[in-house]
Design a protein around this motif. Structure first.
Motif, mmCIF file in Angstrom:
data_model
loop_
_atom_site.group_PDB
_atom_site.id
_atom_site.type_symbol
_atom_site.label_atom_id
_atom_site.label_comp_id
_atom_site.label_asym_id
_atom_site.label_seq_id
_atom_site.Cartn_x
_atom_site.Cartn_y
_atom_site.Cartn_z
ATOM 1 N N TYR A 28 0.789 -1.235 0.000
ATOM 2 C CA TYR A 28 0.000 0.000 0.000
ATOM 3 C C TYR A 28 0.822 1.287 0.000
ATOM 4 C CZ TYR A 28 -3.541 -3.460 0.713
ATOM 5 O OH TYR A 28 -4.339 -4.563 0.543
ATOM 6 N N PHE A 36 -5.393 -1.015 -5.518
ATOM 7 C CA PHE A 36 -6.388 -1.693 -4.683
ATOM 8 C C PHE A 36 -7.782 -1.086 -4.902
ATOM 9 C CE2 PHE A 36 -8.862 -2.214 -0.740
ATOM 10 C CZ PHE A 36 -9.092 -3.575 -0.883
ATOM 11 N N ILE A 39 -9.104 -2.603 -7.905
ATOM 12 C CA ILE A 39 -9.525 -3.992 -7.657
ATOM 13 C C ILE A 39 -10.962 -4.024 -7.126
ATOM 14 C CG2 ILE A 39 -9.182 -5.952 -6.055
ATOM 15 C CD1 ILE A 39 -6.164 -5.571 -6.386
ATOM 16 N N TYR A 45 -14.074 -9.180 -8.328
ATOM 17 C CA TYR A 45 -13.824 -8.941 -6.894
ATOM 18 C C TYR A 45 -15.159 -8.592 -6.216
ATOM 19 C CZ TYR A 45 -11.167 -7.649 -2.713
ATOM 20 O OH TYR A 45 -10.652 -7.598 -1.431
ATOM 21 N N LEU A 47 -16.121 -8.925 -3.124
ATOM 22 C CA LEU A 47 -16.146 -8.614 -1.683
ATOM 23 C C LEU A 47 -16.739 -7.235 -1.377
ATOM 24 C CD1 LEU A 47 -13.449 -10.506 -2.215
ATOM 25 C CD2 LEU A 47 -13.018 -10.001 0.182
ATOM 26 N N GLY A 152 -14.333 -4.759 5.727
ATOM 27 C CA GLY A 152 -13.607 -4.975 4.470
ATOM 28 C C GLY A 152 -12.780 -6.243 4.442
ATOM 29 N N SER A 153 -13.008 -7.159 5.385
ATOM 30 C CA SER A 153 -12.213 -8.393 5.483
ATOM 31 C C SER A 153 -10.721 -8.128 5.684
ATOM 32 C CB SER A 153 -12.417 -9.293 4.248
ATOM 33 O OG SER A 153 -11.925 -10.583 4.544
ATOM 34 N N SER A 154 -10.397 -6.976 6.284
ATOM 35 C CA SER A 154 -8.982 -6.679 6.554
ATOM 36 C C SER A 154 -8.376 -7.718 7.482
ATOM 37 C CB SER A 154 -8.846 -5.299 7.182
ATOM 38 O OG SER A 154 -9.434 -4.337 6.341
ATOM 39 N N ASN A 157 -6.230 -10.839 6.139
ATOM 40 C CA ASN A 157 -4.830 -10.852 5.715
ATOM 41 C C ASN A 157 -3.878 -11.232 6.859
ATOM 42 O OD1 ASN A 157 -5.778 -8.122 3.666
ATOM 43 N ND2 ASN A 157 -5.338 -10.155 2.913
ATOM 44 N N TYR A 197 -8.990 -13.049 -7.227
ATOM 45 C CA TYR A 197 -7.582 -12.723 -6.959
ATOM 46 C C TYR A 197 -6.706 -12.934 -8.194
ATOM 47 C CZ TYR A 197 -9.144 -12.159 -2.258
ATOM 48 O OH TYR A 197 -9.818 -11.691 -1.153
ATOM 49 N N THR A 204 -5.053 -7.321 -10.530
ATOM 50 C CA THR A 204 -4.481 -7.919 -9.308
ATOM 51 C C THR A 204 -3.023 -8.323 -9.557
ATOM 52 O OG1 THR A 204 -6.693 -8.749 -8.848
ATOM 53 C CG2 THR A 204 -4.931 -9.558 -7.440
ATOM 54 N N PHE A 207 -1.123 -5.233 -9.085
ATOM 55 C CA PHE A 207 -1.098 -4.934 -7.638
ATOM 56 C C PHE A 207 -0.007 -5.777 -6.966
ATOM 57 C CE2 PHE A 207 -2.997 -6.210 -3.438
ATOM 58 C CZ PHE A 207 -3.010 -4.975 -2.812
ATOM 59 N N MET A 243 -1.376 -15.491 -2.521
ATOM 60 C CA MET A 243 -0.770 -14.844 -3.693
ATOM 61 C C MET A 243 0.742 -15.006 -3.611
ATOM 62 S SD MET A 243 -3.050 -11.576 -4.815
ATOM 63 C CE MET A 243 -2.014 -10.354 -4.041
ATOM 64 N N GLU A 273 0.912 -12.755 -0.036
ATOM 65 C CA GLU A 273 -0.312 -12.471 0.735
ATOM 66 C C GLU A 273 -1.101 -13.745 1.012
ATOM 67 O OE1 GLU A 273 -3.498 -8.934 0.487
ATOM 68 O OE2 GLU A 273 -3.854 -10.439 -1.052
ATOM 69 N N SER A 275 -5.177 -14.527 2.153
ATOM 70 C CA SER A 275 -6.485 -13.903 2.373
ATOM 71 C C SER A 275 -7.424 -15.012 2.859
ATOM 72 C CB SER A 275 -6.976 -13.262 1.070
ATOM 73 O OG SER A 275 -8.075 -12.429 1.331
HETATM 74 C C1 AVI Z 1 -7.305 -5.667 1.830
HETATM 75 N N1 AVI Z 1 -7.649 -7.078 1.703
HETATM 76 C C2 AVI Z 1 -8.862 -7.391 2.459
HETATM 77 C C3 AVI Z 1 -7.724 -7.545 0.302
HETATM 78 C C4 AVI Z 1 -8.130 -9.052 0.244
HETATM 79 O O1 AVI Z 1 -9.096 -9.345 -0.453
HETATM 80 O O2 AVI Z 1 -7.492 -9.845 0.921
HETATM 81 C C5 AVI Z 1 -6.395 -7.347 -0.414
HETATM 82 C C6 AVI Z 1 -6.380 -7.901 -1.810
HETATM 83 N N2 AVI Z 1 -5.439 -8.669 -2.310
HETATM 84 C C7 AVI Z 1 -5.727 -8.978 -3.556
HETATM 85 N N3 AVI Z 1 -6.875 -8.429 -3.876
HETATM 86 C C8 AVI Z 1 -7.299 -7.726 -2.797
#
Ligand code: AVI
Length: 313
Positions: A28, A36, A39, A45, A47, A152-154, A157, A197, A204, A207, A243, A273, A275
């Motif tokens: 970030y 992001f 995304i 995506y 979410l 936001g499902s933070s 991660n 993803y 992505t 990203f 990822m 990452e 998730s």
């Molecule tokens: C910030 N976080 C909740 C996103 C997720 O979906 O895990 C980050 C992300 N990574 C790839 N796409 C979005």
């Protein structure tokens, strides 16, 4: 070149580890935050749209369950698009509540303040640029019950142990009667999860590769972005999307700012990452171990995403 010591030590540690890894908070910087945001608009995506729909449908019920709070504290602020919808409902139940926007980035809290001022002219908006647990301590000088938002499902991660530690630290700065609203993505068919993803337009992938671009920009790295492949895989056992960045060939990459040369085998990956995708049991476990009692859970119409209201035990 002015080098950020946190970035330097995280990159040195991650690229010399086996297997190689880079922590996801490094995504970030300015470019990564813009990617992001892009995304969240992608068709794959789901979410962000699911959570927005959840707030539109269940905002009043969430507000009624949260009660007459004196402050709504959002940990990790930004464009506040979804928060505005929830806040509209919360302010009907608690019209005198203040909104506290917390982030480690001054630009993020300022953006939230400006957006919310325009939409809710009478609302007291308090920006706090700090670590989340320190901000929660500062907020406690205000009387009355607080509602803390971590949406936001933070939380996804972080692995379970990290999530428990994080929530328990916040819990220690909260008072009896305070509540936490936690947003979690739900475990579902990998046919829906993986494209979220690994989207068709490659946003992505950009990203993910921005981590290498950032090392090139900020630490004098020599990564060839075309020599790495974006990989998103579903790990069913751990219940998470992973990822990675996979080296297309054998290569040695210099990072001048660290005085480091990093060797990659063909197919070798950097894990960038996780998730996590939650079952109800996983959420119950994390909240309980962190000292919270889950009271209620809401999901969007398609059952993709969940919001949990939990109280300090
Ligand atoms: C910030 N976080 C909740 C996103 C997720 O979906 O895990 C980050 C992300 N990574 C790839 N796409 C979005």
């Amino acid at each position: 070149m002015a080098v950020d010591p946190d970035l330097s030590s995280a990159v040195r540690r991650g690229l010399t580890a086996r297997p190689k890894r880079l922590p996801p908070h490094l995504f970030y910087d300015r470019e990564g935050s813009q990617l992001f945001e892009a995304i969240t608009e992608l068709p794959e995506y789901y979410l962000t749209r699911a959570e927005l729909q959840l707030f539109q449908a269940h905002g009043p019920a969430i507000a009624a369950a949260a009660g007459d709070v004196s402050a709504v504290v959002e940990l990790g602020s930004g464009s506040a698009k979804k928060t505005q919808v929830l806040l509209e409902a919360l302010l009907r139940v608690a019209p005198k509540a203040a909104f506290v926007a917390v982030d480690v980035s001054a630009a993020a809290v300022e953006m939230t303040r400006a957006t919310l001022r325009a939409r809710f002219p009478g609302l007291e908006v308090v920006p706090i640029q700090d670590e989340f647990h320190l901000a929660l301590e500062k907020v406690q000088v205000r009387p009355g019950r607080k509602l803390v938002l971590f949406i936001g499902s933070s939380v996804g991660n972080f692995d379970a142990a990290e999530a428990v530690e994080l929530l328990a630290t916040w819990r220690a700065s909260m008072r009896p009667g305070d509540a936490l609203l936690l947003g979690t993505d739900l475990r579902k068919d990998p046919a829906l999860l993986v494209p979220a993803y690994d989207d068709a337009r490659g946003v992505t992938a950009r990203f993910n590769k921005n981590l290498l671009a950032r090392i090139n920009r900020d630490l004098g790295g020599h990564f060839d972005l075309d020599a790495f492949r974006h990989v998103a895989v579903w790990n069913a056992e751990a219940s998470r999307i992973e990822m990675h960045l996979e080296s297309e060939r054998a290569q040695v990459v210099a990072v001048d700012g660290l005085g480091l040369s990093v060797r990659f085998e063909p197919g070798e990956r950097i894990h960038t990452e996780n998730s996590y995708k939650y079952t109800p049991e996983m959420v119950e476990e994390i909240l309980g171990r962190a000292g919270f009692q889950r009271e209620r859970t809401w999901t969007d119409d398609r059952g993709l995403f969940a919001e949990h209201l939990a109280r300090v035990k």
